[in-house]
Design a protein around this motif. Structure first.
Motif, PDB file in Angstrom:
ATOM      1  N   PHE A 103     -10.944  11.920 -18.110  1.00  0.00           N
ATOM      2  CA  PHE A 103     -12.217  12.426 -17.592  1.00  0.00           C
ATOM      3  C   PHE A 103     -11.983  13.168 -16.276  1.00  0.00           C
ATOM      4  O   PHE A 103     -12.492  14.278 -16.075  1.00  0.00           O
ATOM      5  CB  PHE A 103     -13.179  11.250 -17.417  1.00  0.00           C
ATOM      6  CG  PHE A 103     -14.527  11.606 -16.849  1.00  0.00           C
ATOM      7  CD1 PHE A 103     -15.321  12.588 -17.412  1.00  0.00           C
ATOM      8  CD2 PHE A 103     -15.024  10.902 -15.767  1.00  0.00           C
ATOM      9  CE1 PHE A 103     -16.579  12.885 -16.895  1.00  0.00           C
ATOM     10  CE2 PHE A 103     -16.276  11.189 -15.243  1.00  0.00           C
ATOM     11  CZ  PHE A 103     -17.056  12.182 -15.802  1.00  0.00           C
ATOM     12  N   ASP A 104     -11.201  12.572 -15.411  1.00  0.00           N
ATOM     13  CA  ASP A 104     -10.911  13.145 -14.098  1.00  0.00           C
ATOM     14  C   ASP A 104     -10.193  14.492 -14.215  1.00  0.00           C
ATOM     15  O   ASP A 104     -10.490  15.429 -13.475  1.00  0.00           O
ATOM     16  CB  ASP A 104     -10.063  12.154 -13.296  1.00  0.00           C
ATOM     17  CG  ASP A 104      -9.847  12.577 -11.861  1.00  0.00           C
ATOM     18  OD1 ASP A 104     -10.826  12.962 -11.199  1.00  0.00           O
ATOM     19  OD2 ASP A 104      -8.696  12.508 -11.395  1.00  0.00           O
ATOM     20  N   PHE A 109     -12.888  17.076 -15.761  1.00  0.00           N
ATOM     21  CA  PHE A 109     -14.135  17.302 -15.030  1.00  0.00           C
ATOM     22  C   PHE A 109     -14.149  18.625 -14.249  1.00  0.00           C
ATOM     23  O   PHE A 109     -15.191  19.292 -14.208  1.00  0.00           O
ATOM     24  CB  PHE A 109     -14.431  16.115 -14.104  1.00  0.00           C
ATOM     25  CG  PHE A 109     -15.824  16.132 -13.566  1.00  0.00           C
ATOM     26  CD1 PHE A 109     -16.891  15.758 -14.372  1.00  0.00           C
ATOM     27  CD2 PHE A 109     -16.080  16.551 -12.281  1.00  0.00           C
ATOM     28  CE1 PHE A 109     -18.186  15.798 -13.893  1.00  0.00           C
ATOM     29  CE2 PHE A 109     -17.370  16.589 -11.790  1.00  0.00           C
ATOM     30  CZ  PHE A 109     -18.434  16.218 -12.595  1.00  0.00           C
ATOM     31  N   CYS A 153     -17.095  16.550 -21.689  1.00  0.00           N
ATOM     32  CA  CYS A 153     -17.155  15.772 -20.445  1.00  0.00           C
ATOM     33  C   CYS A 153     -18.115  14.590 -20.598  1.00  0.00           C
ATOM     34  O   CYS A 153     -17.817  13.476 -20.157  1.00  0.00           O
ATOM     35  CB  CYS A 153     -17.611  16.687 -19.320  1.00  0.00           C
ATOM     36  SG  CYS A 153     -16.728  16.431 -17.803  1.00  0.00           S
ATOM     37  N   SER A 174     -17.225  10.654 -20.362  1.00  0.00           N
ATOM     38  CA  SER A 174     -17.880   9.809 -19.360  1.00  0.00           C
ATOM     39  C   SER A 174     -18.409   8.514 -19.966  1.00  0.00           C
ATOM     40  O   SER A 174     -18.194   7.435 -19.419  1.00  0.00           O
ATOM     41  CB  SER A 174     -19.000  10.571 -18.650  1.00  0.00           C
ATOM     42  OG  SER A 174     -20.108  10.785 -19.493  1.00  0.00           O
ATOM     43  N   HIS A 232     -18.828  10.477 -11.790  1.00  0.00           N
ATOM     44  CA  HIS A 232     -17.406  10.715 -11.544  1.00  0.00           C
ATOM     45  C   HIS A 232     -16.990  10.106 -10.209  1.00  0.00           C
ATOM     46  O   HIS A 232     -15.947   9.447 -10.119  1.00  0.00           O
ATOM     47  CB  HIS A 232     -17.097  12.218 -11.578  1.00  0.00           C
ATOM     48  CG  HIS A 232     -15.668  12.526 -11.354  1.00  0.00           C
ATOM     49  ND1 HIS A 232     -15.154  12.782 -10.091  1.00  0.00           N
ATOM     50  CD2 HIS A 232     -14.620  12.601 -12.209  1.00  0.00           C
ATOM     51  CE1 HIS A 232     -13.858  13.017 -10.193  1.00  0.00           C
ATOM     52  NE2 HIS A 232     -13.503  12.904 -11.462  1.00  0.00           N
ATOM     53  N   ASN A 274     -14.357   7.155  -9.808  1.00  0.00           N
ATOM     54  CA  ASN A 274     -13.181   7.440  -8.991  1.00  0.00           C
ATOM     55  C   ASN A 274     -12.986   6.340  -7.942  1.00  0.00           C
ATOM     56  O   ASN A 274     -11.869   5.846  -7.756  1.00  0.00           O
ATOM     57  CB  ASN A 274     -13.316   8.805  -8.329  1.00  0.00           C
ATOM     58  CG  ASN A 274     -12.046   9.252  -7.665  1.00  0.00           C
ATOM     59  OD1 ASN A 274     -10.958   9.086  -8.205  1.00  0.00           O
ATOM     60  ND2 ASN A 274     -12.183   9.829  -6.497  1.00  0.00           N
TER      61      ASN A 274
END
Length: 141
Positions: A16-17, A20, A47, A51, A128, A132
């Motif tokens: 995902f990171d 993104f 995305c 997520s 996000h 994170n």
């Protein structure tokens, strides 16, 4: 805690990171041609899928048993990963994503473009940031 589940949610978050920024870049474009609309929508769909799957794996790691996107989003609100407003926006985004995956109409694509930029992207951006921070905390343990 179960090591494979921990690894799974962190690996999913890494995916995902890494993806993104493509959504960020797609949302920064002022005007789209037909291909650009399709690119924005497909980037958003990917995305969005990443997520909720990160959330599913994180919830599983923490002992919750949820498997479908709507349950995952609601349980994520209950677990305080997202606020109530973001929960509602993500549920709406899920509905729009499902419509777009089955039929493509230019009028719907234009509507979704506006929704992505105004609501869905900012919500995914907050998610996000939350994920994170959670991954950094996890890495310290």
């Amino acid at each position: 805690m179960d090591k494979p589940k921990k690894t799974r949610w962190l690996q999913r978050f890494d995916n995902f990171d890494q993806f993104f920024p493509q959504l960020t870049q797609a949302c920064e474009i002022a005007e789209y041609d037909d291909l650009g609309h399709a690119g924005l929508i497909k980037t958003f769909e990917l995305c969005f899928d990443l997520s909720w799957k990160v959330l599913k794996d994180l919830l599983s790691y923490e002992g919750y048993d949820v498997t479908v996107p709507r349950e995952v989003i609601r349980k994520s609100f209950e677990a305080h990963y997202i606020n109530e407003g973001d929960c509602e926006i993500l549920l709406e985004a899920l509905d729009k994503r499902n419509v777009l995956s089955h039929v493509y109409r230019a009028d719907i694509a234009l509507e979704v473009e506006a929704l992505i930029k105004k609501y869905y992207y900012p919500t995914l951006l907050r998610l996000h940031a939350t994920l994170n921070e959670k991954s950094k905390q996890q890495s310290k343990q």
